[in-house]
Design a protein around this motif. Structure first.
Motif, PDB file in Angstrom:
ATOM      1  N   ASP A  27       3.411  14.104 -10.512  1.00  0.00           N
ATOM      2  CA  ASP A  27       4.175  13.180 -11.799  1.00  0.00           C
ATOM      3  C   ASP A  27       2.859  11.678 -11.483  1.00  0.00           C
ATOM      4  N   PHE A  28       2.406  11.061 -10.850  1.00  0.00           N
ATOM      5  CA  PHE A  28       1.860  10.207 -10.706  1.00  0.00           C
ATOM      6  C   PHE A  28       0.332  10.270  -9.898  1.00  0.00           C
ATOM      7  N   ILE A  29      -0.539   9.474 -10.256  1.00  0.00           N
ATOM      8  CA  ILE A  29      -1.400   8.943  -9.275  1.00  0.00           C
ATOM      9  C   ILE A  29      -0.973   7.943  -8.940  1.00  0.00           C
ATOM     10  N   HIS A  30      -1.393   8.117  -7.186  1.00  0.00           N
ATOM     11  CA  HIS A  30      -1.203   6.654  -6.213  1.00  0.00           C
ATOM     12  C   HIS A  30      -2.281   6.266  -5.928  1.00  0.00           C
ATOM     13  N   LEU A  31      -2.627   5.081  -6.937  1.00  0.00           N
ATOM     14  CA  LEU A  31      -3.667   4.372  -6.992  1.00  0.00           C
ATOM     15  C   LEU A  31      -4.106   2.900  -5.390  1.00  0.00           C
ATOM     16  N   ASP A  32      -4.165   3.704  -4.379  1.00  0.00           N
ATOM     17  CA  ASP A  32      -4.644   1.881  -3.277  1.00  0.00           C
ATOM     18  C   ASP A  32      -5.740   1.215  -3.416  1.00  0.00           C
ATOM     19  N   VAL A  33      -4.896  -0.094  -3.814  1.00  0.00           N
ATOM     20  CA  VAL A  33      -6.170  -0.810  -4.043  1.00  0.00           C
ATOM     21  C   VAL A  33      -6.321  -1.989  -2.645  1.00  0.00           C
ATOM     22  N   MET A  34      -6.948  -2.123  -2.237  1.00  0.00           N
ATOM     23  CA  MET A  34      -6.879  -2.987  -1.229  1.00  0.00           C
ATOM     24  C   MET A  34      -8.020  -4.184  -1.073  1.00  0.00           C
ATOM     25  N   ASP A  35      -7.850  -5.296  -0.470  1.00  0.00           N
ATOM     26  CA  ASP A  35      -8.520  -6.358  -1.120  1.00  0.00           C
ATOM     27  C   ASP A  35      -9.895  -7.290   0.357  1.00  0.00           C
ATOM     28  N   GLY A  36      -9.363  -6.501   1.424  1.00  0.00           N
ATOM     29  CA  GLY A  36     -10.414  -7.276   2.608  1.00  0.00           C
ATOM     30  C   GLY A  36      -9.613  -8.005   3.695  1.00  0.00           C
ATOM     31  N   ILE A  37      -8.562  -8.618   2.857  1.00  0.00           N
ATOM     32  CA  ILE A  37      -7.889  -9.535   3.487  1.00  0.00           C
ATOM     33  C   ILE A  37      -6.236  -9.414   3.669  1.00  0.00           C
ATOM     34  N   PHE A  38      -5.451  -8.776   2.894  1.00  0.00           N
ATOM     35  CA  PHE A  38      -3.849  -8.393   2.603  1.00  0.00           C
ATOM     36  C   PHE A  38      -4.250  -7.541   3.896  1.00  0.00           C
ATOM     37  N   VAL A  39      -5.341  -6.697   3.560  1.00  0.00           N
ATOM     38  CA  VAL A  39      -5.666  -5.333   4.431  1.00  0.00           C
ATOM     39  C   VAL A  39      -6.214  -5.775   5.096  1.00  0.00           C
ATOM     40  N   PRO A  40      -7.052  -4.978   6.644  1.00  0.00           N
ATOM     41  CA  PRO A  40      -8.804  -5.333   7.177  1.00  0.00           C
ATOM     42  C   PRO A  40      -9.891  -4.532   5.598  1.00  0.00           C
ATOM     43  N   ASP A  41      -8.926  -3.162   6.107  1.00  0.00           N
ATOM     44  CA  ASP A  41     -10.065  -2.364   4.716  1.00  0.00           C
ATOM     45  C   ASP A  41     -10.369  -2.811   3.437  1.00  0.00           C
ATOM     46  N   LEU A  64      -1.024  -2.093  -5.155  1.00  0.00           N
ATOM     47  CA  LEU A  64      -1.815  -3.243  -5.344  1.00  0.00           C
ATOM     48  C   LEU A  64      -1.624  -4.139  -3.205  1.00  0.00           C
ATOM     49  N   MET A  65      -2.668  -3.416  -2.388  1.00  0.00           N
ATOM     50  CA  MET A  65      -2.544  -4.446  -1.328  1.00  0.00           C
ATOM     51  C   MET A  65      -3.640  -5.607  -1.001  1.00  0.00           C
ATOM     52  N   VAL A  66      -3.204  -6.279  -1.521  1.00  0.00           N
ATOM     53  CA  VAL A  66      -4.542  -7.818  -1.641  1.00  0.00           C
ATOM     54  C   VAL A  66      -3.099  -8.746  -1.516  1.00  0.00           C
ATOM     55  N   VAL A  67      -4.030 -10.347  -1.712  1.00  0.00           N
ATOM     56  CA  VAL A  67      -3.806 -11.054  -1.804  1.00  0.00           C
ATOM     57  C   VAL A  67      -3.499 -12.116  -3.296  1.00  0.00           C
ATOM     58  N   ASP A  68      -4.582 -11.830  -3.680  1.00  0.00           N
ATOM     59  CA  ASP A  68      -4.497 -12.544  -5.138  1.00  0.00           C
ATOM     60  C   ASP A  68      -3.774 -11.770  -5.828  1.00  0.00           C
ATOM     61  N   PRO A  81      -1.666   1.012 -16.580  1.00  0.00           N
ATOM     62  CA  PRO A  81      -1.223   1.878 -15.344  1.00  0.00           C
ATOM     63  C   PRO A  81       0.769   1.934 -15.973  1.00  0.00           C
ATOM     64  N   GLU A  82       1.490   2.957 -15.337  1.00  0.00           N
ATOM     65  CA  GLU A  82       2.681   2.778 -15.790  1.00  0.00           C
ATOM     66  C   GLU A  82       3.275   1.932 -14.852  1.00  0.00           C
ATOM     67  N   TYR A  83       2.704   1.765 -13.768  1.00  0.00           N
ATOM     68  CA  TYR A  83       3.707   0.425 -11.945  1.00  0.00           C
ATOM     69  C   TYR A  83       2.225   0.221 -11.876  1.00  0.00           C
ATOM     70  N   ILE A  84       2.935  -1.249 -12.094  1.00  0.00           N
ATOM     71  CA  ILE A  84       1.639  -2.408 -10.711  1.00  0.00           C
ATOM     72  C   ILE A  84       3.010  -2.431  -9.714  1.00  0.00           C
ATOM     73  N   THR A  85       2.395  -2.803  -8.156  1.00  0.00           N
ATOM     74  CA  THR A  85       3.447  -2.522  -7.147  1.00  0.00           C
ATOM     75  C   THR A  85       2.959  -3.236  -6.341  1.00  0.00           C
ATOM     76  N   PHE A  86       3.381  -4.589  -6.424  1.00  0.00           N
ATOM     77  CA  PHE A  86       2.322  -5.136  -4.427  1.00  0.00           C
ATOM     78  C   PHE A  86       3.299  -5.692  -3.759  1.00  0.00           C
ATOM     79  N   HIS A  87       3.074  -6.329  -3.287  1.00  0.00           N
ATOM     80  CA  HIS A  87       3.913  -6.413  -1.571  1.00  0.00           C
ATOM     81  C   HIS A  87       4.752  -7.778  -1.427  1.00  0.00           C
ATOM     82  N   LEU A  88       4.962  -7.968  -1.416  1.00  0.00           N
ATOM     83  CA  LEU A  88       6.800  -9.196  -1.096  1.00  0.00           C
ATOM     84  C   LEU A  88       6.034 -10.323   0.118  1.00  0.00           C
TER      85      LEU A  88
END
Ligand code: DX5
Ligand code: ZN
Length: 211
Positions: A27-41, A64-68, A81-88
């Motif tokens: 149904d969707f492509i789940h695109l993981d985005v990491m900034d090297g700050i919120f997560v190490p990679d 989005l696994m990012v701080v900014d 995108p249909e959805y943008i998800t960020f971390h609480l």
């Protein structure tokens, strides 16, 4: 049950992976985005994504696994995108971030790490379209499913039904044909290596849909 496939860990290169997924009923492509700050990679700058995302024909579900968050929203809004998800757990003004993403006419998801309590996200539930429950610590594909998240998924479903909220419940990390059996209360399975580390993508998706 909807299936959102993460391309983070694949047997094939990104373009091959996307082409193979175009030929499935995912149904969707789940695109993981990491900034090297919120997560190490660090994973995918917008410029890299711009290059390969044209091969994708599925609706995009961005995690989005990012701080900014705002900076990444400004960039990734261009991928339509249909959805943008960020971390609480970004510790920002969450209400403002929800409005910011909505101002682009993009649906909003909030993700919570495995040990973050539903209590902490409760006040935002009326205003969002997806809750992404992490069933592994964010940062890497191919980790083991953490079963302690199951009661949280059940609780999210109860809250949704009691209040007639609209959000879809998505679960992300360590999903396979066994762990999928535990996830009846979810609406979306976000799955990576179980599908993409295999040759027969549709076959793997079919096995998840059976559960
Ligand atoms: C983890 C990512 C997940 C992950 C899923 O940080 O958010 O989306 O890539 O991959 P699997 O299914 O391999 O756990
Ligand atoms: Zn993810």
């Amino acid at each position: 049950m909807k299936i959102s496939v993460s391309i983070t860990k694949s047997k094939y290169n990104i373009v091959e992976t996307l082409n193979k997924l175009n030929n499935t009923d995912a149904d969707f492509i789940h695109l993981d985005v990491m900034d090297g700050i919120f997560v190490p990679d660090k994973l995918y700058s917008y410029y890299e994504v711009e290059e390969f995302i044209t091969y994708n024909k599925k609706p995009l579900d961005i995690h989005l696994m990012v701080v900014d968050v705002k900076k990444y929203v400004d960039e990734f809004a261009n991928t339509n995108p249909e959805y943008i998800t960020f971390h609480l757990e970004v510790n920002a003004n969450i209400g403002e971030l929800i409005k910011y993403i909505h101002s682009y006419n993009i649906k909003v998801g909030i993700s919570i790490k495995p040990y973050t309590k539903i209590e902490e996200i409760k006040e935002f539930l009326p205003d969002i379209e997806q809750v992404l429950v992490m069933s592994v610590e964010p940062g890497l594909g191919g980790q083991k499913f953490i079963e302690e998240v199951i009661p949280k998924i059940k609780l999210l479903k109860e809250i949704k039904e009691q209040n007639n909220y609209d959000y879809l419940i998505s679960v992300d990390g360590g999903i396979n044909e066994e762990t999928a059996k535990l996830l009846d209360d979810a609406d979306i399975l976000s799955v990576g290596s179980y599908v993409c580390m295999n040759d027969y993508y549709q076959n793997q998706i079919n096995k998840l849909r059976l559960e």
